[in-house]
Enzyme design. Structure first.
Site: not given
Ligand code: MG
Length: 205
Positions: A15, A47, A139, A164-165
């Site tokens: 992702f 990544s 997360h 990230h995110d």
């Molecule tokens: Mg991510």
């Protein structure tokens, strides 16, 4: 970034947007000489291929930290569950073999060190003075804040903390990553560099 490595990244499950990945490659390349680079949350290695290729070009090392049992959103019945990445015998997610496959395909076996353990256990073993830390692990509010507390202080001066995110609009995504990004800014220890899509980039003062 080398075309063959980019092709591996493009064909790896995960992702991460290509613009974000390319930025991670550049950051890793430019900060690998400061100290080891740590990625928290490698999953299948999308990544890791970008960051690892950057670390290799910059003459450094990437440490991939992941317990490989999936984050909270990757468990059975959850939004990001992938049945391919599930070990029926163990009855658990297992992304390790995918990561190893990606690392081999991208010719990063001499650059990347895989730490198959929790973020907390890895942080106890990893040195301070890291060239870069990329946080893309759990997360939940709890997991993201724990990662911030475990790793942000390990970034060397002039090193990079990437997260990230980031979703400024709560309707577009979970708020834990942007919460720790704001925590880092509020700490006064980091300067903000331009964000690339949902990738936040901070430089340790
Ligand atoms: Mg991510």
């Amino acid at each position: 970034m080398q075309a063959d490595a980019l092709e591996v990244a493009r064909t790896t499950k995960g992702f991460l947007d290509e613009d974000e990945g390319t930025r991670l490659y550049e950051l890793a390349r430019d900060h690998a000489s400061i100290g080891p680079i740590v990625e928290v949350g490698s999953y299948c290695g999308k990544s890791s291929v970008y960051v690892g290729s950057g670390a290799r070009t910059g003459g450094g090392t990437l440490v991939c930290v992941d317990h490989h049992r999936g984050n909270e959103e990757q468990q059975r019945g959850e939004l990001y569950h992938d049945p391919d990445v599930y070990d029926d015998e163990a009855g658990q997610v297992d992304s390790l073999r995918f990561l190893r496959h990606s690392i081999r395909r991208a010719a990063l076996e001499h650059t990347a060190i895989l730490m198959v353990t929790s973020s907390a256990a890895a942080a106890r073993l990893c040195p301070d003075e890291l060239g870069m830390v990329f946080i893309d692990g759990g997360h939940t509010h709890e997991a993201a804040n724990a990662d911030y507390e475990l790793w942000s202080g390990k970034v060397a001066r002039s090193g990079i903390l990437a997260i990230h995110d980031l979703f400024p609009n709560p309707e577009e995504g979970g708020q834990a990553p942007i919460e720790i990004y704001r925590r880092a800014v509020a700490s006064g220890n980091f300067d903000e560099l331009p964000t690339v899509k949902t990738l936040g980039v901070l430089r340790r003062k």
